[in-house]
Motif scaffolding. Structure first.
Motif, short mmCIF file in Angstrom:
data_model
loop_
_atom_site.label_atom_id
_atom_site.label_comp_id
_atom_site.label_asym_id
_atom_site.label_seq_id
_atom_site.Cartn_x
_atom_site.Cartn_y
_atom_site.Cartn_z
N GLU A 291 0.83 -1.21 0.00
CA GLU A 291 0.00 0.00 0.00
C GLU A 291 0.86 1.25 0.00
O GLU A 291 0.59 2.22 -0.72
CB GLU A 291 -0.91 -0.01 1.23
N LYS A 292 1.93 1.25 0.79
CA LYS A 292 2.81 2.41 0.88
C LYS A 292 3.53 2.67 -0.44
O LYS A 292 3.73 3.82 -0.83
CB LYS A 292 3.85 2.17 1.99
N MET A 293 3.89 1.60 -1.15
CA MET A 293 4.67 1.74 -2.38
C MET A 293 3.79 1.78 -3.63
O MET A 293 4.30 1.81 -4.75
CB MET A 293 5.68 0.60 -2.49
N ASP A 294 2.47 1.78 -3.46
CA ASP A 294 1.56 1.75 -4.59
C ASP A 294 1.66 3.05 -5.39
O ASP A 294 1.29 4.12 -4.90
CB ASP A 294 0.12 1.58 -4.09
N PRO A 295 2.17 3.00 -6.63
CA PRO A 295 2.35 4.23 -7.41
C PRO A 295 1.04 4.91 -7.76
O PRO A 295 1.01 6.10 -8.09
CB PRO A 295 3.10 3.75 -8.66
N ARG A 296 -0.07 4.17 -7.71
CA ARG A 296 -1.37 4.77 -8.04
C ARG A 296 -1.76 5.84 -7.04
O ARG A 296 -2.51 6.77 -7.37
CB ARG A 296 -2.45 3.68 -8.08
N LYS A 297 -1.27 5.73 -5.82
CA LYS A 297 -1.67 6.66 -4.77
C LYS A 297 -1.05 8.04 -4.95
O LYS A 297 -1.52 9.02 -4.38
CB LYS A 297 -1.29 6.11 -3.39
N VAL A 298 0.04 8.11 -5.72
CA VAL A 298 0.72 9.40 -5.92
C VAL A 298 0.75 9.75 -7.41
O VAL A 298 1.63 10.45 -7.87
CB VAL A 298 2.15 9.38 -5.34
N ASN A 299 -0.24 9.26 -8.16
CA ASN A 299 -0.30 9.52 -9.59
C ASN A 299 -0.82 10.93 -9.85
O ASN A 299 -1.75 11.39 -9.19
CB ASN A 299 -1.21 8.50 -10.27
N GLY A 300 -0.22 11.59 -10.81
CA GLY A 300 -0.70 12.92 -11.19
C GLY A 300 0.37 13.98 -11.09
O GLY A 300 0.61 14.53 -10.03
N GLY A 301 1.07 14.24 -12.20
CA GLY A 301 2.05 15.31 -12.24
C GLY A 301 1.40 16.61 -12.68
O GLY A 301 0.62 16.64 -13.64
#
Length: 363
Positions: A291-301
């Motif tokens: 969960e911590k490393m899930d790239p979907r959670k920080v998607n959006g530049g």
């Protein structure tokens, strides 16, 4: 993003979101499913879907609650993921789903545009269509970065290859404005990415930018000096500033390292029956790590420095990841990103004028 409704800076109007339905590796199915997830989190949002109605319409009909707050603007021209920016501009200008989604922000029909399409083409179309903010020579892409302390913002991660001292200062100001929204803090900490923390380290542009940020003492950012690459993951500062070449390499290296660690763990857990048993016993801990490393959670530049808000989603993301990109765009509108950047640039301009005046008086 722990915000309180109607706190200072909160915009109470409906957030109108333009979506490039044809962008990304999967196109409409992921974009529309992601929009439906975002709608559940943001009942104040409405959507304009730019793309082929024959493709998007049937998919949208399977999401009736989303359809009730959406409309489709038809175009059957899509920018390919491997198109060069100049090529995309030639055949996609004014007629492609990407261009029209960006243009909706320019005309005021939308407050933000979100696309998972070709990054270079999106930046080129955004620059041509929206233009740079007054005082900004080059825009930057700001990315959310998971850290041991939570998250940081890193910019630029690919928009500007090479940057002079003034552009790095502008990046610091714009990154600070974004951090005040995302992290809900008045004076975010900012560091310049360098090969060492000593003031004599690094190329001239970085040293000069550091001297300016230290002397100016901007009211909106807390400059902490140089940071090294391992400080990004530590979360040493809220905002890490660099130019696009180094930033993109750092981003890709971090993504590759995360995949490498994941592959190592999967191989180790499947090696013996004892390892498999250990995995089962430790599964809650591994789930938390995933969960911590899930790239979907920080998607959006976020494209910073333009007269409009543009958010770039990873092209290969799924619906949850695309919804996260919409979340970012929603927050940038709701808490007045452009106004905060304008105020920060005004402070920076005043500091530059004061510095020039001091140099003249000393000479």
């Amino acid at each position: 993003m722990p915000k309180k409704l109607f706190e200072p800076g909160y915009m109470s109007k409906t957030v109108r979101i333009a979506l490039d339905v044809m962008g990304g590796d999967s196109g409409a199915p992921v974009v529309i499913a992601g929009a439906d997830l975002a709608r559940e989190r943001h009942p104040d949002a409405s959507f304009i879907l730019f793309g082929d109605e024959a493709i998007a319409g049937p998919i949208l009909s399977r999401h009736p609650k989303l359809a009730a707050v959406s409309r489709i603007s038809h175009t059957d021209v899509a920018i390919k993921m491997d198109d060069k920016p100049s090529q995309a501009l030639r055949y996609g200008r004014k007629v492609s789903s990407m261009w029209q989604a960006v243009d909706a922000v320019r005309t005021g029909d939308a407050d933000v545009v979100v696309s998972a399409g070709n990054t270079g083409a999106l930046m080129a179309m955004a620059k041509v269509n929206l233009k740079s903010m007054t005082g900004i020579e080059r825009p930057a892409i700001a990315a959310m970065w998971p850290t041991m302390r939570g998250e940081s913002i890193v910019l630029d991660v690919g928009a500007t290859i090479g940057a002079d001292a003034q552009q790095l200062v502008d990046f610091a100001v714009m990154g600070g404005a974004m951090a005040r929204i995302v992290f809900d803090i008045e004076r975010p900490t900012v560091g310049l990415l360098n090969i060492g923390v000593e003031e004599m380290k690094g190329v001239e542009s970085i040293r000069e930018a550091g001297q300016h940020l230290k002397a100016a003492n901007y009211p909106d950012i807390d400059y902490r000096g140089f940071v090294e690459s391992d400080d990004i993951g530590k979360g040493t500062v809220d905002v890490v500033v660099t130019e696009g070449f180094s930033g993109n390499i750092a981003l890709k290296a971090a993504e590759g390292t995360a995949r490498q660690i994941g592959a190592y763990l999967r191989a180790a857990m499947n090696r013996t029956w004892r390892a498999k048993l250990g995995y089962l016993l430790a599964k809650p801990a591994f789930d938390a790590l995933k969960e911590k490393m899930d790239p979907r959670k920080v998607n959006g530049g976020v494209f910073l420095g333009l007269n409009g808000i543009v958010v770039k989603s990873h092209g290969g993301t799924d619906a949850e990841g695309f919804a996260s990109a919409i979340d970012v765009g929603h927050e940038m509108v709701r808490y007045a990103l452009l106004e905060k950047i304008t105020a920060g640039l005004s402070h920076a301009g005043a500091a530059r004028q004061l510095a020039v005046a001091n140099e003249v008086s000393e000479s």
